[in-house]
Write a protein that holds these residues in place. Structure first.
Motif, PDB file in Angstrom:
ATOM      1  N   ILE A   6       1.112  -1.633   0.339  1.00  0.00           N
ATOM      2  CA  ILE A   6       0.410  -0.446   0.477  1.00  0.00           C
ATOM      3  C   ILE A   6       0.772   1.073  -0.073  1.00  0.00           C
ATOM      4  CG2 ILE A   6      -1.605   1.046   1.133  1.00  0.00           C
ATOM      5  CD1 ILE A   6      -2.297  -1.261   2.468  1.00  0.00           C
ATOM      6  N   ASN A   7       0.319   2.268  -0.793  1.00  0.00           N
ATOM      7  CA  ASN A   7       1.196   3.470  -0.912  1.00  0.00           C
ATOM      8  C   ASN A   7       1.385   4.049   0.594  1.00  0.00           C
ATOM      9  OD1 ASN A   7       1.486   6.518  -1.390  1.00  0.00           O
ATOM     10  ND2 ASN A   7       1.448   4.996  -4.056  1.00  0.00           N
ATOM     11  N   ASP A   8       2.569   4.856   0.636  1.00  0.00           N
ATOM     12  CA  ASP A   8       2.817   5.643   2.294  1.00  0.00           C
ATOM     13  C   ASP A   8       1.488   6.475   1.679  1.00  0.00           C
ATOM     14  OD1 ASP A   8       5.173   3.718   1.911  1.00  0.00           O
ATOM     15  OD2 ASP A   8       5.978   6.444   2.362  1.00  0.00           O
ATOM     16  N   SER A   9       0.955   6.929   1.345  1.00  0.00           N
ATOM     17  CA  SER A   9      -0.339   8.361   1.450  1.00  0.00           C
ATOM     18  C   SER A   9      -0.934   7.432   1.435  1.00  0.00           C
ATOM     19  CB  SER A   9      -0.034   9.025   0.003  1.00  0.00           C
ATOM     20  OG  SER A   9      -0.750   8.569  -0.715  1.00  0.00           O
ATOM     21  N   ILE A  10      -1.714   6.700   1.249  1.00  0.00           N
ATOM     22  CA  ILE A  10      -2.570   6.094   1.795  1.00  0.00           C
ATOM     23  C   ILE A  10      -2.477   5.528   3.381  1.00  0.00           C
ATOM     24  CG2 ILE A  10      -4.053   4.312   1.517  1.00  0.00           C
ATOM     25  CD1 ILE A  10      -3.092   4.429  -1.822  1.00  0.00           C
ATOM     26  N   LEU A  11      -1.586   5.576   3.222  1.00  0.00           N
ATOM     27  CA  LEU A  11      -1.302   4.577   4.623  1.00  0.00           C
ATOM     28  C   LEU A  11      -1.685   5.797   5.603  1.00  0.00           C
ATOM     29  CD1 LEU A  11       1.290   2.305   4.078  1.00  0.00           C
ATOM     30  CD2 LEU A  11      -1.195   1.746   5.184  1.00  0.00           C
ATOM     31  N   VAL A  12      -1.168   7.051   5.065  1.00  0.00           N
ATOM     32  CA  VAL A  12      -0.849   7.828   5.987  1.00  0.00           C
ATOM     33  C   VAL A  12      -2.482   8.647   6.142  1.00  0.00           C
ATOM     34  CG1 VAL A  12      -0.326  10.419   5.866  1.00  0.00           C
ATOM     35  CG2 VAL A  12       1.207   8.978   5.445  1.00  0.00           C
ATOM     36  N   ARG A  13      -3.513   8.437   5.607  1.00  0.00           N
ATOM     37  CA  ARG A  13      -4.387   9.002   5.187  1.00  0.00           C
ATOM     38  C   ARG A  13      -5.446   8.154   6.180  1.00  0.00           C
ATOM     39  NH1 ARG A  13      -5.662  12.641   5.394  1.00  0.00           N
ATOM     40  NH2 ARG A  13      -4.621  13.965   3.643  1.00  0.00           N
ATOM     41  N   ASN A  14      -5.635   6.871   5.720  1.00  0.00           N
ATOM     42  CA  ASN A  14      -6.398   5.623   6.581  1.00  0.00           C
ATOM     43  C   ASN A  14      -5.451   5.920   8.893  1.00  0.00           C
ATOM     44  OD1 ASN A  14      -6.748   4.417   4.589  1.00  0.00           O
ATOM     45  ND2 ASN A  14      -5.006   2.868   4.559  1.00  0.00           N
ATOM     46  N   TYR A  15      -4.730   6.424   7.902  1.00  0.00           N
ATOM     47  CA  TYR A  15      -4.069   6.249  10.364  1.00  0.00           C
ATOM     48  C   TYR A  15      -4.864   7.730  10.497  1.00  0.00           C
ATOM     49  CZ  TYR A  15      -1.226   7.587  14.241  1.00  0.00           C
ATOM     50  OH  TYR A  15      -1.230   8.381  15.971  1.00  0.00           O
ATOM     51  N   ILE A  16      -4.612   9.027   9.554  1.00  0.00           N
ATOM     52  CA  ILE A  16      -5.619  10.056   9.851  1.00  0.00           C
ATOM     53  C   ILE A  16      -6.897   9.463  10.538  1.00  0.00           C
ATOM     54  CG2 ILE A  16      -5.801  12.148   8.848  1.00  0.00           C
ATOM     55  CD1 ILE A  16      -3.584  12.234   7.798  1.00  0.00           C
ATOM     56  N   ASP A  17      -7.671   8.871   9.376  1.00  0.00           N
ATOM     57  CA  ASP A  17      -8.769   8.329  10.105  1.00  0.00           C
ATOM     58  C   ASP A  17      -8.554   7.364  10.721  1.00  0.00           C
ATOM     59  OD1 ASP A  17      -9.589  10.070   7.533  1.00  0.00           O
ATOM     60  OD2 ASP A  17      -9.526   8.387   5.899  1.00  0.00           O
ATOM     61  N   GLY A  18      -7.696   6.996  11.368  1.00  0.00           N
ATOM     62  CA  GLY A  18      -7.989   6.787  12.563  1.00  0.00           C
ATOM     63  C   GLY A  18      -7.802   4.567  12.418  1.00  0.00           C
ATOM     64  N   ASP A  19      -7.473   4.836  12.055  1.00  0.00           N
ATOM     65  CA  ASP A  19      -6.487   3.529  11.486  1.00  0.00           C
ATOM     66  C   ASP A  19      -5.222   3.035  11.835  1.00  0.00           C
ATOM     67  OD1 ASP A  19      -5.334   0.523  10.769  1.00  0.00           O
ATOM     68  OD2 ASP A  19      -5.889   0.783   8.970  1.00  0.00           O
ATOM     69  N   GLU A  20      -4.672   2.875  13.403  1.00  0.00           N
ATOM     70  CA  GLU A  20      -3.599   2.818  14.195  1.00  0.00           C
ATOM     71  C   GLU A  20      -2.767   1.293  13.541  1.00  0.00           C
ATOM     72  OE1 GLU A  20      -2.656   4.728  16.993  1.00  0.00           O
ATOM     73  OE2 GLU A  20      -4.113   5.273  16.919  1.00  0.00           O
ATOM     74  N   LYS A  21      -2.999   0.811  12.597  1.00  0.00           N
ATOM     75  CA  LYS A  21      -1.999  -0.206  12.224  1.00  0.00           C
ATOM     76  C   LYS A  21      -1.540   0.656  11.044  1.00  0.00           C
ATOM     77  CE  LYS A  21      -1.657  -5.067  11.410  1.00  0.00           C
ATOM     78  NZ  LYS A  21       0.194  -4.918  12.243  1.00  0.00           N
ATOM     79  N   ALA A  22      -2.032   1.228  10.099  1.00  0.00           N
ATOM     80  CA  ALA A  22      -0.943   1.924   9.333  1.00  0.00           C
ATOM     81  C   ALA A  22      -0.010   2.779   9.445  1.00  0.00           C
ATOM     82  CB  ALA A  22      -2.739   3.558   8.701  1.00  0.00           C
ATOM     83  N   LEU A  23      -0.060   3.432  10.792  1.00  0.00           N
ATOM     84  CA  LEU A  23       1.561   4.246  11.549  1.00  0.00           C
ATOM     85  C   LEU A  23       2.198   2.470  11.901  1.00  0.00           C
ATOM     86  CD1 LEU A  23       2.160   6.415  12.647  1.00  0.00           C
ATOM     87  CD2 LEU A  23       1.627   5.802  14.427  1.00  0.00           C
ATOM     88  N   GLU A  24       2.228   1.446  12.458  1.00  0.00           N
ATOM     89  CA  GLU A  24       2.996   0.925  12.346  1.00  0.00           C
ATOM     90  C   GLU A  24       3.515   0.082  10.807  1.00  0.00           C
ATOM     91  OE1 GLU A  24       2.483  -3.874  14.716  1.00  0.00           O
ATOM     92  OE2 GLU A  24       1.153  -2.361  14.977  1.00  0.00           O
ATOM     93  N   ILE A  25       2.775   0.106  10.137  1.00  0.00           N
ATOM     94  CA  ILE A  25       3.437  -0.522   8.739  1.00  0.00           C
ATOM     95  C   ILE A  25       4.309   0.354   8.196  1.00  0.00           C
ATOM     96  CG2 ILE A  25       2.702  -0.474   6.397  1.00  0.00           C
ATOM     97  CD1 ILE A  25       0.022  -2.047   7.449  1.00  0.00           C
ATOM     98  N   LEU A  26       4.182   1.923   8.758  1.00  0.00           N
ATOM     99  CA  LEU A  26       4.689   3.199   7.948  1.00  0.00           C
ATOM    100  C   LEU A  26       5.993   2.828   8.514  1.00  0.00           C
ATOM    101  CD1 LEU A  26       2.162   5.832   7.672  1.00  0.00           C
ATOM    102  CD2 LEU A  26       3.690   4.790   6.001  1.00  0.00           C
ATOM    103  N   ILE A  27       5.942   2.671   9.905  1.00  0.00           N
ATOM    104  CA  ILE A  27       7.329   2.678  10.771  1.00  0.00           C
ATOM    105  C   ILE A  27       8.053   1.835  10.745  1.00  0.00           C
ATOM    106  CG2 ILE A  27       8.616   2.518  13.035  1.00  0.00           C
ATOM    107  CD1 ILE A  27       5.730   4.028  13.940  1.00  0.00           C
ATOM    108  N   ASN A  28       7.443   0.536  10.390  1.00  0.00           N
ATOM    109  CA  ASN A  28       8.440  -0.746   9.776  1.00  0.00           C
ATOM    110  C   ASN A  28       9.256  -0.501   8.809  1.00  0.00           C
ATOM    111  OD1 ASN A  28       7.768  -2.107  12.526  1.00  0.00           O
ATOM    112  ND2 ASN A  28       5.732  -3.122  11.546  1.00  0.00           N
ATOM    113  N   ARG A  29       7.894  -0.008   7.473  1.00  0.00           N
ATOM    114  CA  ARG A  29       8.416  -0.432   6.449  1.00  0.00           C
ATOM    115  C   ARG A  29       9.945   0.852   6.521  1.00  0.00           C
ATOM    116  NH1 ARG A  29       4.568   2.104   1.703  1.00  0.00           N
ATOM    117  NH2 ARG A  29       3.632   0.225   2.001  1.00  0.00           N
TER     118      ARG A  29
END
Length: 194
Positions: A6-29
């Protein structure tokens, strides 16, 4: 596994929308690249770990406040935050050169003729980016000495040989270059090093 694509910008958007898991993926990546970058500057595992944590605290705060606007450029944005925190670390430890005080070469006191270590290099990079625009305003003879000293890392002996003046004259020109830079900085209200 699919999630990793999943594209970074989508993960960022998901995190802002409340998906905590998205941030974890970004940090690990990006963990490896960011940690390596910080470590290459501070050369201390514990300090690097602290700065990494602080970087993501700042990332989280910024995202939570809805202030993130660098669509699709997540990694460079995080790297910039990390870079600024590294500079803050050096400044807090009084190892950042100050653009003030007496008329000696205190601004560049960290830049010696020997090979620069990582700490000096980051300071030098920062000073260079801040000063490049100001140096053009100096008189030619002062600008010449300053460029040889700072950008070409030449000793005052080498500068005097290259410019056909005495070492004292070269030192004097450097001193006046710094005094004049300080005046330009004050006139333009520029804050150097951040």
């Amino acid at each position: 596994m699919e999630q990793l694509q999943i594209n970074d910008s989508i993960l960022v958007r998901n995190y802002i929308d409340g998906d905590e898991k998205a941030l974890e993926i970004l940090i690990n990546r990006h963990n490896q690249r960011i940690t390596s970058f910080i470590y290459s500057k501070v050369l201390d595992r514990d300090v690097a770990e602290d700065i990494f944590q602080d970087t993501f605290i700042k990332v989280i705060k910024t995202l939570k406040k809805g202030r993130y606007s660098e669509e699709g450029k997540f990694l460079p944005w995080v790297m910039r935050i990390a870079h600024n925190l590294v500079i803050d670390h050096f400044r807090k430890n009084k190892r950042m050169p100050k653009f003030e005080g007496s008329d000696d070469f205190n601004i560049f006191s960290v830049i010696h003729d020997e090979k620069l270590n990582a700490e000096k290099q980051i300071i030098k990079d920062q000073i260079e980016s801040d000063l490049t625009l100001l140096i053009d305003e100096l008189p030619d003879d002062q600008r010449e000495v300053l460029i040889m000293r700072i950008y070409k890392d030449m000793s005052f002996k080498e500068i005097s040989e290259n410019t056909n003046v005495s070492i004292n004259t070269a030192l004097g020109r450097m001193r006046y270059a710094l005094i004049n830079l300080r005046k330009i900085v004050e006139r333009k209200n520029i804050v150097l090093t951040n």
